[in-house]
Design an enzyme around this catalytic site. Structure first.
Site, PDB file in Angstrom:
ATOM      1  N   TYR A  13      18.875 -32.217 -72.668  1.00  0.00           N
ATOM      2  CA  TYR A  13      20.287 -32.325 -73.042  1.00  0.00           C
ATOM      3  C   TYR A  13      20.469 -33.382 -74.121  1.00  0.00           C
ATOM      4  O   TYR A  13      21.203 -33.208 -75.088  1.00  0.00           O
ATOM      5  CB  TYR A  13      21.142 -32.676 -71.817  1.00  0.00           C
TER       6      TYR A  13
ATOM      7  N   ASP B 101      21.043 -19.836 -70.525  1.00  0.00           N
ATOM      8  CA  ASP B 101      21.121 -21.309 -70.450  1.00  0.00           C
ATOM      9  C   ASP B 101      20.283 -21.910 -71.587  1.00  0.00           C
ATOM     10  O   ASP B 101      20.436 -21.471 -72.728  1.00  0.00           O
ATOM     11  CB  ASP B 101      20.669 -21.784 -69.057  1.00  0.00           C
TER      12      ASP B 101
ATOM     13  N   HIS C 179      25.820 -16.877 -63.951  1.00  0.00           N
ATOM     14  CA  HIS C 179      24.946 -17.567 -64.881  1.00  0.00           C
ATOM     15  C   HIS C 179      23.472 -17.239 -64.687  1.00  0.00           C
ATOM     16  O   HIS C 179      22.725 -17.143 -65.656  1.00  0.00           O
ATOM     17  CB  HIS C 179      25.191 -19.074 -64.707  1.00  0.00           C
TER      18      HIS C 179
END
Lengths: 415, 415
Positions: free
Chosen positions: A317, A183, A373
């Site tokens: 982000y 990630d 993930h």
């Protein structure tokens, strides 16, 4: 030889914070749901209701707090980021009994946390077989996550997160080290390899590798190979999953990359809002992992009780989007930093194997038939197996950190 | 002409709901802000100070009862069952209905969008039904709430999108005795009126919009338009004017930086809705952001903002009704319902008003591609909520458009 004076840290949430959370949970109200909605519209109502009820009535935070403190030795230390600010960083640090173990920095992502190191920590620091290398492990909470301070100024992007990770290792006396991440950990470990690779960062492993379709001019051999070799069934499934993620599963990223603060009010003020926001990912991003209600609530609690508040975790982000962290050029690793990758079928970016070579010198590929993930949490044995295989005697990355082979000194040469 | 199942309606929120709001507001927990310069205050989303100030006002000074009475007095409301057909069945529709004393008045359907409501007709209903100048056309005004919004019932089945909404609105108009009418709308309302033009052109005789959406020209079908766009971007003569190129740049900027809400609402509205349903602060921030950034220096009062937010809070379906509408419309799906309506042709005449700060603006010659464009007006001021920001300008445009229509189409005159 630590230069940063780490202070031992015990997780201890105040009674006041627990009481205030409880007040909110006792007044929760829920949206309705379309019939037979399933997961199509987002986290299902029945799941969220069950989890909220358990959070209020059955879940015992203090027990989990004790467990975390017992299994994860934690510390804090101040790290200065060039041109920006000094932040107090929270991290897990466990040394192996093997003095010349390989220093390894573990970097988590969103919506994960330092907790993701919990299952792999004992396996990395104390393997049961002498044939396997050992590691000294450092796992920090990203700034804005867990119990690290959140940045107060804009512009804290991949370069800055990388700087924090690197300086932490330096400050703990690990001048040369390797990294592992998925990630945001993938982006940040790539950045560490780009900036500090060779001299300090000797190798890196990721479970969320990215790559580009090989182009004729840039990777002619790969291009031809890719052209001539049909996709395997696994690769086709992976591309389909990537398409699903892009078209149906990345609304959260579009939002968090552009106007993170606005949804931050929901995550900060409503525990159920935060729960749903994270729970959806914990389920849809994993490969049938049998989450217990307690596990989910503990993961969400780390965000609820985090030092910067849940909204702070979204800003990475925005900053990454503004600085082009996802551009391919930002992910290219210099050839002298060997990369290992693990491929899990339910990862979000599951690209054809040929593609990963376009961005890095890949010396190890581990392929698995199960897992998603959150590899370190879902498939700790497999992930650690891959990391060990990458660095063990005889492997291409063996001995990348001089003097720290992962084995007791005196044991040299190939097995 | 008046059915017995058209029931007068008055908003009447219970004391319990108002008290519950106070409880939640008192427990509010706010995210921290980055330290930002004044011009960057909104760059990450709604600034914390603004939300905190509004929450304080909400707790201490906001008088909902007075506002509720005002709304009920000024806007005569009704509910009636409408058959939304399979699989939704009969759904209750909430609407404003005000007849003009003028016997030659034209029936007008006004459709709101998100995060608006029927309240948006508030400033234009009087000048439309009772123009001060007897030479201006007068209108009988009907302003329904979209299905799932405020007091219009949401279906329990998925698939209430534009076609169903248009069907329901058309049935409503006919039920009220208006077999031919004009339709006006912005935001979702723009798409609803387009759907009316496409599917109910026999009854909907003209559509006016303040937010026209058109599909972009393609090189194959509209080479001249592509060429003009390219030339305009380069500042060459024969290309689009600076005004039109600015329109395209601003539309692109909006798409790139401010459509995260569309992405999440169009894919996982349920996940988003938990926080919006449980925390009035979350709902306030989520809506207020749009009220602020989509308008042209409109001096919102705290009362106005909170009224708009409270309408979503007290909706029958709750806030989820409004956000789920995006997924119903398959917003963002290239072949979904929204895309189909945007691409469809209709022979129903079109009027377009372009306000300076609207979100989607296109070159002039793109506007008449799909419907006969009989009225096109540009304004140097005003934003997305035209009826609320610039009621006089919008009323004038609606009147001019309708005058043109009436010269062509006798069916709009009273039967």
């Amino acid at each position: 030889m630590s230069t940063i004076s780490p202070v031992p840290f015990t997780l201890s949430i105040s009674d006041h914070a627990l009481a205030s959370l409880n007040s909110k949970l006792s007044t929760v109200q829920f949206p309705n749901e379309l019939s037979d909605a399933g997961w199509e519209y987002g986290a299902p109502l029945a799941d969220i209701k069950r989890l909220a009820a358990h959070w209020q009535d059955g879940y015992d935070w203090r027990k989990h707090e004790r467990d975390i403190n017992a299994s994860l030795p934690q510390f804090t230390a101040d790290i200065s980021v060039e041109g920006l600010e000094r932040l107090n960083i929270h991290f897990v640090h466990k040394r192996s009994a093997v003095e010349s173990a390989i220093p390894l920095l573990f970097v988590h992502g969103w919506p994960g946390s330092f907790l993701e190191v919990a299952k792999i920590l004992p396996l990395l620091t104390a393997p049961s077989s002498e044939k396997d290398p050992s590691f000294h492990v450092v796992a920090f909470s990203l700034p804005g996550y867990g119990f690290s301070e959140a940045p107060k100024t804009k512009g804290f992007a991949a370069v800055q997160y990388a700087e924090v990770g690197h300086k932490l290792m330096q400050g703990l006396g690990y001048e040369e080290y390797v990294t592992q991440g998925g990630d945001w950990g993938y982006i940040i470990t790539r950045k560490i390899a780009q900036i500090y690779g060779g001299r300090y960062c000797k190798a890196s492993h990721t479970n969320m590798p990215f790559g580009l379709r090989p182009q004729l001019l840039t990777n002619p051999f790969l291009y031809l190979k890719h052209l001539l070799t049909p996709y395997t069934a696994t690769e086709k499934a992976g591309l389909a999953r990537f398409a699903w993620f892009r078209e149906r599963g990345s609304g959260y990223a579009a939002l968090q990359s552009t106007q993170p603060q606005t949804v931050g009010y929901s995550l900060n003020d409503s525990p159920v809002g935060l729960l749903a926001w994270i729970y959806e990912k914990l389920v849809t991003w994993t490969d049938g992992y049998p989450w217990t209600d307690d596990e989910i609530i503990t993961w969400v609690s780390i965000y609820w009780f985090s030092r910067g508040g849940p909204a702070a975790s979204l800003r990475i982000y925005y900053e990454a989007a503004r600085t082009g962290a996802w551009d391919p050029s930002a992910q290219i690793v210099p050839r002298h930093v060997p990369i290992g990758i693990s491929l899990f079928p339910k990862e979000l970016f599951v690209l054809p194997k040929a593609w990963v070579h376009t961005l890095a010198n890949v010396v190890f590929i581990g392929e698995h038939t199960k897992g998603g993930h959150f590899a370190a949490y879902e498939r700790p044995q497999e992930l650690v197996g891959d990391v060990r295989a990458m660095f063990r005697k005889g492997a291409m990355a063996f001995g990348v950190v001089p003097g720290k082979t992962g084995y007791r000194n005196g044991v040299r040469g190939k097995l | 002409m008046v059915s017995s199942d058209i029931i007068p309606f008055a908003i009447s929120v219970s004391d319990e709901v108002l008290a519950d709001l106070q409880t939640r507001l008192n427990l509010a927990r706010f995210p921290k802000n980055l330290t930002l310069s004044i011009e960057n205050r909104w760059s990450y989303g709604v600034p914390t100070q603004s939300v905190q100030d509004l929450v304080e006002y909400w707790k201490k000074s906001f008088n909902w009862r007075k506002i509720e009475t005002d709304i009920n007095t000024k806007l005569p409301q009704f509910t009636t069952p409408i058959d939304a057909e399979n699989p939704h069945g009969i759904l209750t529709m909430h609407f404003v209905h005000k007849r003009s004393p003028n016997p030659n008045a034209v029936p007008l359907l006004f459709s709101h969008g998100w995060p608006g409501s029927f309240l948006e007709v508030g400033k234009i209903i009087e000048p439309l039904t009772n123009p001060s100048d007897p030479k201006h056309p007068a209108f009988h005004v009907v302003a329904p709430s979209l299905p799932g919004f405020v007091f219009s019932e949401a279906s329990k089945s998925p698939g209430v999108f534009l076609k169903t909404t248009a069907l329901m609105f058309d049935k409503l108009m006919k039920k009220l005795g208006y077999n031919h009418y004009v339709a006006q709308g912005g935001d979702w309302g723009a798409l609803v009126v387009k759907a009316l033009a496409v599917h109910h052109g026999d009854s909907c005789r003209g559509t006016h919009t303040n937010m026209l959406l058109v599909p972009p020209p393609t090189f194959l079908r509209n080479p001249i338009r592509i060429l003009r766009a390219a030339m305009g971007f380069m500042g060459l003569p024969g290309g689009y004017s600076k005004r039109e190129i600015d329109y395209l740049k601003e539309t692109e900027g909006f798409n790139k930086h401010e459509t995260g809400y569309q992405s999440i609402q169009g894919t996982k509205p349920q996940t988003l809705a938990y926080g919006l349903t449980d925390s009035p602060t979350a709902l306030l921030a989520w809506i207020y952001e749009k009220l602020h950034i989509w308008t042209d220096q409109y001096p919102w009062t705290p009362d106005e903002i909170l009224t708009w937010v409270v309408l979503y809070w007290i909706s029958d379906a709750g806030p989820v009704g409004g956000v789920r509408y995006y997924k119903e419309g398959q917003f963002g799906d290239g072949n979904g319902a929204v895309a189909q309506i945007v691409r469809a042709h209709s022979s129903v005449p079109l009027g377009v008003s372009v306000f300076r700060k609207e979100l989607y603006k296109f070159p002039d010659d793109w506007c008449g591609m799909l419907q006969p464009l009989v009225y096109h007006k540009f304004h140097e001021e005003g934003g997305h909520f035209a009826a609320h920001e610039k009621p006089d300008l919008l009323v004038n445009d609606i009147c001019r458009f309708t005058e043109i229509l009436m010269r062509r189409d006798k069916s709009l005159l009273p039967e």
